[in-house]
Design a protein around this motif. Structure first.
Motif, PDB file in Angstrom:
ATOM      1  N   ALA A 290      16.729  29.409  33.936  1.00  9.90           N
ATOM      2  CA  ALA A 290      16.197  28.430  34.881  1.00  9.90           C
ATOM      3  C   ALA A 290      17.365  27.806  35.618  1.00  9.90           C
ATOM      4  O   ALA A 290      18.506  27.803  35.131  1.00  9.90           O
ATOM      5  N   SER A 400      12.347  23.818  34.114  1.00 10.18           N
ATOM      6  CA  SER A 400      11.256  24.745  34.470  1.00 10.18           C
ATOM      7  C   SER A 400       9.888  24.243  34.043  1.00 10.18           C
ATOM      8  O   SER A 400       8.873  24.618  34.636  1.00 10.18           O
ATOM      9  N   LYS A 402       8.530  25.166  31.357  1.00 10.33           N
ATOM     10  CA  LYS A 402       7.936  26.247  30.580  1.00 10.33           C
ATOM     11  C   LYS A 402       8.092  25.990  29.077  1.00 10.33           C
ATOM     12  O   LYS A 402       8.957  25.228  28.657  1.00 10.33           O
TER      13      LYS A 402
END
Length: 492
Positions: A290, A400, A402
């Motif tokens: 990222a 990110s 995530k």
């Protein structure tokens, strides 16, 4: 040093020769096979300071007293003028070998000092596996006044509380365990020793600061999208290992064999592990990169993403878990991935060197920089009571958003649903039971000054004469005290 080797030879199973390594270190080799089988070191006085044999200890059937005799002979062989200075202080079973300690006893209170002495590890077939001789500069600081044992006991109890939890009385931990789940009181010590001169004890409190979770609807997005996988991701491989199914995803095409080890972070790879029968997500390990220079999503956004994942897995997350967010909530991914990254760089560098030797320039991979995470801990609860050792962890990418790391750690509901969450024994009763089993005994606490001199001060510490090990839990229904298994240990 040939004379020392001559003394050592009777304690070895084969004939050996030695080579000098450095810094008074000598390595031992089997004369027939030339295989290294151990080493020893000398102190500044040229005396044997350390000795160790390679390989696992061979099992035999010698008694503890016979093992002590072997240790005695070893010490008398290499330190004949010192044996009388030290007394046998402990024999501890390390599941072959036994560790046998000899320490200096202080005169005034008859307590052992840990700054000086011998430690000899002897296998149950009578072979000395390890030996240490320690000697350091020390000073004993005696108190001008002494508080009585009763006062020390009261002070210790003031700094002790119990947490009501559901825990497994594991027989590997508790000597009187039954490997079943129980509603119990876990003993939380905050003062481990009470200074004998009446000073305030050092207090350490490490209590969980968890937060209740507000109810919310399970998100409509599928689990893959919540984790951070997109339509551009490709499923490279699926592994079925026992009762687990491991899916390998990446934005890139596979370049060589794919690693299914969920505990290893692989660059540009996201691994998902599911229960083969239940289909439940068990673990996520991501090595996707990222932009670490971009904006951070912030702790609140990261927490919401973690909650969405949990509510997708468990619609009753608000009842089933409590959330813990550490003050130092950013997990340094470099720490988590250090060994994997180091190993990857080592392999890459060797391959690059090989290419350069044949005239090809370039690199195997760009520098890998794994993303830092916000880390959240979800403690499993049952009717408001924490289930011990059941903490699920989610790491959300700092930039990110995530799911870079996920580890589910829960029990099957059938394992604990039959338990009551209402104790029969009150905390006050539990404290009385604990106190009745407790005795405060004098001991030395060792610290070091700026010159590394050992400073001994006198304190009271908890002991449990009626049990083999320390009491660490009480059954909240029956009041039964659970004490830790210290194995086949003898302390003098």
């Amino acid at each position: 040093m040939e004379s020392l080797l001559h003394l050592l030879q009777p304690f070895l199973s084969v004939e050996v020769y030695q080579t000098y390594a450095d810094y008074e270190v000598y390595e031992l080799f089997d004369k027939k096979t030339n295989e290294q089988m151990g080493m020893y070191t000398l102190n500044e006085q040229g005396e044997l300071a350390n000795f160790s044999l390679d390989g696992e200890a061979v099992t035999g059937n010698l008694s503890k007293q016979e093992l002590v005799s072997v240790a005695d002979l070893f010490i008398e062989t290499f330190h004949p003028d010192k044996k009388q200075e030290y007394e046998l202080s402990a024999i501890i079973d390390l599941d072959n070998p036994y560790m046998i300690s000899y320490e200096k006893r202080e005169d005034k209170y008859g307590l052992f000092l840990h700054s000086e002495g011998f430690t000899v590890s002897v296998s149950t077939n009578g072979r000395v596996q390890q030996f240490f001789y320690e000697k350091e500069d020390y000073q004993i600081i005696y108190p001008d006044r002494m508080i009585p044992e009763e006062k020390a006991l009261e002070t210790y109890m003031e700094h002790l509380n119990f947490e009501l939890i559901i825990t497994k009385f594991d027989q590997e931990v508790f000597k009187n365990g039954d490997n079943k789940l129980h509603l119990s009181y876990s003993v939380n010590e905050h003062a481990f020793d009470i200074p004998a001169d009446g000073r305030e004890p050092a207090v350490l409190k490490e209590e969980i600061d968890w937060k209740p979770i507000s109810p919310q609807d399970a998100p409509n997005d599928n689990l893959y999208k919540l984790i951070g996988l997109t339509a551009e991701h490709k499923q490279l491989e699926v592994f079925v290992e026992g009762n687990k199914r491991i899916e390998i995803w990446s934005l890139r095409e596979a370049n060589g064999p794919v690693n299914s080890d969920m505990d290893e972070i692989d660059p540009h790879i996201t691994k998902l592990c599911f229960g083969q029968k239940s289909g439940h997500l068990l673990q996520v390990t991501s090595g996707e990169q990222a932009d670490q220079n971009g904006n951070e999503i912030g702790i609140e956004a990261a927490k919401q993403k973690a909650l969405e994942v949990m509510f997708k897995l468990f619609p009753d997350t608000d009842e089933r878990f409590r959330l813990e967010v550490l003050e130092d909530y950013v997990e340094d991914a470099e720490d988590e991935a250090f060994f994997e990254e180091e190993k990857f760089e080592e392999i890459s560098n060797s391959l690059v060197e090989g290419l350069e030797e044949i005239g090809v320039e370039g690199s195997i991979e760009d520098d890998i920089e794994f993303e830092d995470n916000y880390t959240f801990y979800f403690h499993l609860m049952f009717n408001g009571v924490r289930v011990d050792d059941c903490v699920s962890i989610i790491g959300i990418g700092k930039h990110s958003g995530k799911v870079n790391h996920f580890q589910l750690n829960v029990l099957e509901e059938a394992d604990y649903q039959q338990l009551t969450s209402m104790p029969v024994i009150s905390q006050e009763e539990a404290k009385r039971i604990y106190k009745d089993l407790l005795k405060m005994e004098l001991l030395f606490v060792r610290e070091y000054d700026e010159t590394y001199k050992a400073l001994y001060t006198l304190s009271y510490g908890p002991s449990f004469p009626k049990t083999i090990g320390h009491v660490r839990a009480l059954d909240a229904i029956t009041g039964k005290a659970m004490y830790v298994d210290v194995g086949d240990a003898t302390f003098y």
